[in-house]
Design a protein around this motif. Sequence first.
Motif, PDB file in Angstrom:
ATOM      1  N   THR A  17      17.699  35.325  38.248  1.00 40.65           N
ATOM      2  CA  THR A  17      17.288  35.232  39.279  1.00 40.65           C
ATOM      3  C   THR A  17      15.737  35.396  39.557  1.00 40.65           C
ATOM      4  O   THR A  17      15.228  36.463  37.827  1.00 40.65           O
ATOM      5  N   GLY A  18      15.040  34.380  39.904  1.00 34.28           N
ATOM      6  CA  GLY A  18      13.261  34.825  39.769  1.00 34.28           C
ATOM      7  C   GLY A  18      13.040  32.431  39.785  1.00 34.28           C
ATOM      8  O   GLY A  18      13.292  31.823  40.460  1.00 34.28           O
ATOM      9  N   SER A  19      11.465  32.678  39.191  1.00 36.62           N
ATOM     10  CA  SER A  19      10.727  31.550  40.236  1.00 36.62           C
ATOM     11  C   SER A  19      11.201  30.311  39.223  1.00 36.62           C
ATOM     12  O   SER A  19      10.845  30.741  38.213  1.00 36.62           O
ATOM     13  N   VAL A  20      10.969  29.233  39.055  1.00 38.95           N
ATOM     14  CA  VAL A  20      10.890  27.580  38.266  1.00 38.95           C
ATOM     15  C   VAL A  20       9.402  28.067  37.951  1.00 38.95           C
ATOM     16  O   VAL A  20       8.874  27.554  37.469  1.00 38.95           O
ATOM     17  N   THR A  21       8.786  28.975  38.695  1.00 37.22           N
ATOM     18  CA  THR A  21       6.909  28.659  38.096  1.00 37.22           C
ATOM     19  C   THR A  21       6.937  29.712  36.709  1.00 37.22           C
ATOM     20  O   THR A  21       6.265  29.608  35.618  1.00 37.22           O
ATOM     21  N   ASP A  22       8.137  30.748  36.278  1.00 37.64           N
ATOM     22  CA  ASP A  22       7.779  31.550  35.414  1.00 37.64           C
ATOM     23  C   ASP A  22       8.640  31.370  34.313  1.00 37.64           C
ATOM     24  O   ASP A  22       9.729  31.167  34.099  1.00 37.64           O
ATOM     25  N   ARG A  23       7.522  31.019  33.250  1.00 38.54           N
ATOM     26  CA  ARG A  23       7.400  29.987  31.821  1.00 38.54           C
ATOM     27  C   ARG A  23       8.418  31.000  31.219  1.00 38.54           C
ATOM     28  O   ARG A  23       9.299  31.139  30.235  1.00 38.54           O
ATOM     29  N   GLY A  24       8.221  32.666  31.593  1.00 34.33           N
ATOM     30  CA  GLY A  24       9.289  33.619  29.711  1.00 34.33           C
ATOM     31  C   GLY A  24      10.553  32.882  31.071  1.00 34.33           C
ATOM     32  O   GLY A  24      11.272  33.211  29.364  1.00 34.33           O
ATOM     33  N   LEU A  25      11.380  33.398  31.995  1.00 34.27           N
ATOM     34  CA  LEU A  25      12.619  33.119  31.868  1.00 34.27           C
ATOM     35  C   LEU A  25      13.182  31.666  32.012  1.00 34.27           C
ATOM     36  O   LEU A  25      14.036  32.166  31.072  1.00 34.27           O
ATOM     37  N   LEU A  26      12.258  30.696  31.851  1.00 32.78           N
ATOM     38  CA  LEU A  26      12.467  29.603  31.069  1.00 32.78           C
ATOM     39  C   LEU A  26      12.530  29.589  29.840  1.00 32.78           C
ATOM     40  O   LEU A  26      13.234  29.329  28.874  1.00 32.78           O
ATOM     41  N   GLU A  27      11.822  29.886  29.089  1.00 34.21           N
ATOM     42  CA  GLU A  27      11.965  29.876  27.551  1.00 34.21           C
ATOM     43  C   GLU A  27      12.947  31.355  27.664  1.00 34.21           C
ATOM     44  O   GLU A  27      13.983  30.527  26.192  1.00 34.21           O
ATOM     45  N   ARG A  28      14.201  31.785  28.076  1.00 31.20           N
ATOM     46  CA  ARG A  28      14.818  32.492  27.918  1.00 31.20           C
ATOM     47  C   ARG A  28      15.875  31.650  27.905  1.00 31.20           C
ATOM     48  O   ARG A  28      17.539  31.622  27.000  1.00 31.20           O
ATOM     49  N   ILE A  29      16.063  31.518  29.162  1.00 35.35           N
ATOM     50  CA  ILE A  29      17.111  30.209  29.297  1.00 35.35           C
ATOM     51  C   ILE A  29      17.088  29.231  27.862  1.00 35.35           C
ATOM     52  O   ILE A  29      18.513  28.988  27.710  1.00 35.35           O
ATOM     53  N   LEU A  30      16.072  28.890  27.414  1.00 33.56           N
ATOM     54  CA  LEU A  30      16.343  27.678  26.311  1.00 33.56           C
ATOM     55  C   LEU A  30      16.706  28.344  24.997  1.00 33.56           C
ATOM     56  O   LEU A  30      17.233  27.533  24.959  1.00 33.56           O
ATOM     57  N   ALA A  31      15.961  29.733  24.393  1.00 39.17           N
ATOM     58  CA  ALA A  31      16.386  30.039  24.097  1.00 39.17           C
ATOM     59  C   ALA A  31      17.877  30.287  23.841  1.00 39.17           C
ATOM     60  O   ALA A  31      18.862  30.379  22.487  1.00 39.17           O
ATOM     61  N   GLU A  32      19.038  30.742  24.264  1.00 40.57           N
ATOM     62  CA  GLU A  32      20.158  31.109  24.650  1.00 40.57           C
ATOM     63  C   GLU A  32      21.310  29.800  24.719  1.00 40.57           C
ATOM     64  O   GLU A  32      22.177  29.993  24.396  1.00 40.57           O
ATOM     65  N   PHE A  33      20.635  28.655  26.007  1.00 42.12           N
ATOM     66  CA  PHE A  33      21.149  27.623  26.307  1.00 42.12           C
ATOM     67  C   PHE A  33      21.007  26.129  25.876  1.00 42.12           C
ATOM     68  O   PHE A  33      19.643  26.458  26.156  1.00 42.12           O
ATOM     69  N   GLU A  34      21.856  25.673  25.728  1.00 34.57           N
ATOM     70  CA  GLU A  34      21.046  24.030  25.593  1.00 34.57           C
ATOM     71  C   GLU A  34      21.891  23.309  26.697  1.00 34.57           C
ATOM     72  O   GLU A  34      22.634  22.652  27.311  1.00 34.57           O
ATOM     73  N   ILE A  35      20.180  23.060  27.270  1.00 32.22           N
ATOM     74  CA  ILE A  35      20.606  22.386  28.400  1.00 32.22           C
ATOM     75  C   ILE A  35      20.481  20.795  28.686  1.00 32.22           C
ATOM     76  O   ILE A  35      19.389  20.560  27.989  1.00 32.22           O
ATOM     77  N   ASP A  36      21.689  19.848  29.040  1.00 32.91           N
ATOM     78  CA  ASP A  36      21.245  18.554  28.827  1.00 32.91           C
ATOM     79  C   ASP A  36      20.932  17.785  30.125  1.00 32.91           C
ATOM     80  O   ASP A  36      21.300  16.284  30.084  1.00 32.91           O
ATOM     81  N   LEU A  37      21.555  19.106  31.044  1.00 35.47           N
ATOM     82  CA  LEU A  37      21.200  18.304  32.709  1.00 35.47           C
ATOM     83  C   LEU A  37      20.264  19.238  33.727  1.00 35.47           C
ATOM     84  O   LEU A  37      21.433  20.659  33.646  1.00 35.47           O
ATOM     85  N   VAL A  38      19.294  18.558  34.421  1.00 36.56           N
ATOM     86  CA  VAL A  38      18.873  19.707  35.200  1.00 36.56           C
ATOM     87  C   VAL A  38      19.171  18.896  36.400  1.00 36.56           C
ATOM     88  O   VAL A  38      18.841  17.750  36.690  1.00 36.56           O
ATOM     89  N   PHE A  39      19.039  19.467  37.556  1.00 39.24           N
ATOM     90  CA  PHE A  39      19.513  19.992  38.862  1.00 39.24           C
ATOM     91  C   PHE A  39      17.926  20.471  39.631  1.00 39.24           C
ATOM     92  O   PHE A  39      17.930  21.883  39.532  1.00 39.24           O
ATOM     93  N   HIS A  40      16.567  20.198  40.222  1.00 37.81           N
ATOM     94  CA  HIS A  40      15.676  20.806  40.460  1.00 37.81           C
ATOM     95  C   HIS A  40      15.862  20.559  41.790  1.00 37.81           C
ATOM     96  O   HIS A  40      14.607  20.227  42.371  1.00 37.81           O
ATOM     97  N   LEU A  41      16.547  20.928  42.314  1.00 38.43           N
ATOM     98  CA  LEU A  41      15.974  21.997  43.827  1.00 38.43           C
ATOM     99  C   LEU A  41      15.707  22.176  44.378  1.00 38.43           C
ATOM    100  O   LEU A  41      15.057  22.483  45.866  1.00 38.43           O
ATOM    101  N   ALA A  42      14.868  23.192  43.195  1.00 37.17           N
ATOM    102  CA  ALA A  42      13.677  24.127  44.603  1.00 37.17           C
ATOM    103  C   ALA A  42      13.096  23.757  44.938  1.00 37.17           C
ATOM    104  O   ALA A  42      12.043  22.842  44.170  1.00 37.17           O
ATOM    105  N   ALA A  43      12.611  23.872  46.330  1.00 38.62           N
ATOM    106  CA  ALA A  43      11.524  23.392  46.882  1.00 38.62           C
ATOM    107  C   ALA A  43      10.798  24.408  48.338  1.00 38.62           C
ATOM    108  O   ALA A  43      12.451  24.910  48.394  1.00 38.62           O
ATOM    109  N   LEU A  44       9.885  24.556  49.122  1.00 39.32           N
ATOM    110  CA  LEU A  44       9.647  24.644  50.361  1.00 39.32           C
ATOM    111  C   LEU A  44      10.077  23.547  51.006  1.00 39.32           C
ATOM    112  O   LEU A  44       9.012  22.357  50.703  1.00 39.32           O
TER     113      LEU A  44
END
Length: 338
Positions: A51-78
């Motif tokens: 739970t958090g914002s796509v603009t939060d680099r810290g959160l993304l770094e934590r995801i990067l550390a834990e998961f090997e992401i090979d596909l992104v669906f970037h749906l978040a938008a106003l």
Amino acid sequence: MRATSVLVTGANGEIGHGLLARLAAEERSIVTLDVLPLEPALARLVRREVTGSVTDRGLLERILAEFEIDLVFHLAALLSTRAEFTPTTAHHVNVEGTLTLLEFAHLEGQSHGRPVVFLYPSSIAAYGLPDLATKMRAGLVREDEWNTPTTMYGCNKLYCEQLGRYYARHYKQLAADPPAGRVDFRSVRFPGLISAVTQPSGGTSDYAPEMIHAAAKGKPYACFVRPDTRIPFMAMPDAIDALIDLASVPRERLTRTAYNLTAFSPTAGQICDVVSRAFPRAAITWHVDEKRQRIIDSWPTDVDDSAARRDWGFQPRYDFAHAFDEYLIPTIKDRYQV
Ligand code: AKB
């Protein structure tokens, strides 16, 4: 070992609902990122909910550390209407969020040595026709025509398509060993989307889904555009199929990074007729909001999606009649028990 997963941002939104179900049916490991906690039915489908914002680099770094992401669906938008009330917030989320996520995808690609496929839903809002007469004359609009959006959301979408192309093809092109190609960016310009299970909020094409859901719930609806208003639409299952199909097409078949998609182009009056036939007690009236009408009048009546059909076999299942008869009306009746 980091677990290989798909990242879905804005997972709680309209497209997210259908997409998570499809990815879970394919037994993909799913990581989600949304500013709101996932609905319980969706949360059950995912491996990790952040739970958090796509603009939060810290959160993304934590995801990067834990998961090997090979596909992104970037749906978040106003979406387009909301973005006009808060343009700088829209720019922050829609543009800076996308930039942050593209950089994240680049780092992911670098760390596991394979390009990260990055799916980006753009929109017919990327077009901007100057007036109604031009719109009516323009007919089918191709991807590279009328790229002069009038809304903040449209500007954000068009620019982020370009950012994605930059990351895919030209990233740090002056470096000694240019690292482009770690992000495999693929984008579709969706028309208005109509789902039987969720209702959109903050968009300008919302009059179509709002009309249908209000009628099914037995509520009156005042449509904010004229009955002769025409833009392209698509049923949600076709939108989900398009994202899934485009994600799996071999890169060399793609001649573009942004593709038009469409399924049918009814007027608001034609939508009203079909809805009134299905729900005879529907109470639909017309209260035109001139400002929102101007936004819709800047979007094309129809788009040329031949590139998507040719390159990756895009073929929507639902035309106007089938979308209503086989998907929208039965599913909505079932949902509201009418
Ligand atoms: C909106 O109305 O903002 C969206 C779109 C057409 O992208 N539904």
